[in-house]
Design an enzyme around this catalytic site. Structure first.
Site, mmCIF file in Angstrom:
data_model
loop_
_atom_site.group_PDB
_atom_site.id
_atom_site.type_symbol
_atom_site.label_atom_id
_atom_site.label_comp_id
_atom_site.label_asym_id
_atom_site.label_seq_id
_atom_site.Cartn_x
_atom_site.Cartn_y
_atom_site.Cartn_z
ATOM 1 N N HIS A 152 0.794 -1.181 0.051
ATOM 2 C CA HIS A 152 -0.158 -0.053 0.059
ATOM 3 C C HIS A 152 0.740 1.253 0.140
ATOM 4 O O HIS A 152 0.428 2.100 -0.779
ATOM 5 C CB HIS A 152 -0.962 0.066 1.249
ATOM 6 C CG HIS A 152 -2.136 -0.890 1.394
ATOM 7 N ND1 HIS A 152 -2.024 -1.731 2.439
ATOM 8 C CD2 HIS A 152 -2.902 -1.357 0.674
ATOM 9 C CE1 HIS A 152 -3.003 -2.738 2.295
ATOM 10 N NE2 HIS A 152 -3.601 -2.409 1.147
ATOM 11 N N LYS A 188 -18.205 -5.574 8.892
ATOM 12 C CA LYS A 188 -16.979 -6.500 9.078
ATOM 13 C C LYS A 188 -16.462 -6.110 10.456
ATOM 14 O O LYS A 188 -16.246 -4.944 10.836
ATOM 15 C CB LYS A 188 -15.997 -5.938 7.804
ATOM 16 C CG LYS A 188 -15.798 -6.756 6.813
ATOM 17 C CD LYS A 188 -14.646 -6.660 6.120
ATOM 18 C CE LYS A 188 -14.692 -7.356 4.504
ATOM 19 N NZ LYS A 188 -13.651 -6.690 3.821
ATOM 20 N N ARG A 244 -2.241 -6.234 -7.684
ATOM 21 C CA ARG A 244 -0.932 -7.303 -7.472
ATOM 22 C C ARG A 244 -1.046 -8.303 -8.520
ATOM 23 O O ARG A 244 -0.148 -8.495 -9.257
ATOM 24 C CB ARG A 244 -1.326 -7.839 -6.028
ATOM 25 C CG ARG A 244 -1.090 -6.967 -5.113
ATOM 26 C CD ARG A 244 -1.442 -7.547 -3.607
ATOM 27 N NE ARG A 244 -3.019 -7.817 -3.744
ATOM 28 C CZ ARG A 244 -3.644 -7.905 -2.765
ATOM 29 N NH1 ARG A 244 -3.177 -7.834 -1.623
ATOM 30 N NH2 ARG A 244 -5.007 -8.326 -2.779
ATOM 31 N N SER A 272 -2.904 -7.481 3.422
ATOM 32 C CA SER A 272 -3.307 -7.444 5.111
ATOM 33 C C SER A 272 -3.459 -8.602 5.776
ATOM 34 O O SER A 272 -3.151 -8.841 6.811
ATOM 35 C CB SER A 272 -4.368 -6.197 5.206
ATOM 36 O OG SER A 272 -3.941 -4.872 4.768
HETATM 37 O O1 PNS Z 1 -8.902 -3.027 0.786
HETATM 38 P P1 PNS Z 1 -10.170 -3.433 0.603
HETATM 39 O O2 PNS Z 1 -10.960 -4.023 1.568
HETATM 40 O O3 PNS Z 1 -10.105 -4.267 -0.781
HETATM 41 O O4 PNS Z 1 -11.054 -2.067 -0.182
HETATM 42 C C1 PNS Z 1 -12.446 -2.026 -0.643
HETATM 43 C C2 PNS Z 1 -12.770 -0.598 -0.627
HETATM 44 C C3 PNS Z 1 -12.986 0.117 0.476
HETATM 45 C C4 PNS Z 1 -12.225 0.202 -1.882
HETATM 46 C C5 PNS Z 1 -14.408 -0.944 -1.278
HETATM 47 O O5 PNS Z 1 -14.975 -1.920 -0.655
HETATM 48 C C6 PNS Z 1 -15.041 0.322 -1.251
HETATM 49 O O6 PNS Z 1 -15.057 1.085 -2.131
HETATM 50 N N1 PNS Z 1 -16.267 0.283 -0.317
HETATM 51 C C7 PNS Z 1 -17.038 1.540 -0.041
HETATM 52 C C8 PNS Z 1 -18.368 1.622 -0.605
HETATM 53 C C9 PNS Z 1 -18.804 1.528 -1.950
HETATM 54 O O7 PNS Z 1 -18.509 2.496 -2.657
HETATM 55 N N2 PNS Z 1 -18.934 0.254 -2.930
HETATM 56 C C10 PNS Z 1 -18.981 0.424 -4.278
HETATM 57 C C11 PNS Z 1 -20.410 0.559 -4.541
HETATM 58 S S1 PNS Z 1 -21.571 -0.621 -4.009
#
Ligand code: PNS
Length: 158
Positions: free
Chosen positions: A17, A41, A90, A128
């Protein structure tokens, strides 16, 4: 001003990151790291601690700031006047989900672009969840996360 958001759970932030943040900070005038507070979560680290980790390991980057969000990513981007979402890739496994998410976000906010950055190959195996798994086995975290936060990650798994 070109402002980008770099969203994620960052539970916790990894060297992968941080590498993306450092590279993005050279391309954009400002990068806002967005830490998701997902009520459904149970994270390993609280949102305050995840934000604190990121602030500490990015303090050498003047144009990077960190904030948390709990709603839609596109709304968070708008609040910060950002019209770019940065995502790190990745492996090819990341692609399908990220592609879907990018299309959905584009539908929700047509003026917001998702831009993908390939991870540095030396970090491509880091996630993570791997950090948390290794920490649970009291493994050496020094290749996976910034040195400043190793102590607190280890503390969590004592
Ligand atoms: O590190 P991660 O868990 O892969 O990140 C995921 C993240 C935070 C980028 C994704 O879950 C997100 O954008 N969540 C916010 C809710 C949202 O906008 N979802 C998309 C439309 S439903």
């Amino acid at each position: 001003m070109r402002i980008a958001v770099y969203p994620g759970s960052f539970d916790p932030i990894t060297n992968g990151h941080l590498d993306i943040i450092e590279r993005a900070s050279k391309i954009f005038d400002k990068v806002v790291v967005g830490v998701l507070r997902n009520k459904n979560k149970q994270p390993k680290f609280s949102v305050e601690q995840r934000v604190d980790f990121i602030e500490r390991v990015t303090k050498h980057l003047d144009n990077v700031e960190t904030d948390f969000f709990e709603g839609l990513l596109v709304d968070f981007a708008k609040e910060h006047s950002a019209n770019v979402i940065i995502k790190g890739l990745r492996t090819v496994n990341d692609f399908e989900y990220e592609f879907q998410m990018a299309l959905l976000n584009k539908t929700l906010a047509s003026d917001c672009e998702t831009m993908f950055m390939m991870t540095n190959s030396k970090y491509s195996y880091i996630s993570s969840s791997m950090v948390n798994e290794l920490a649970g086995y009291k493994g050496d975290l020094s290749d996976l996360v910034p040195a400043e936060i190793i102590g607190e990650i280890q503390e969590r798994y004592k």
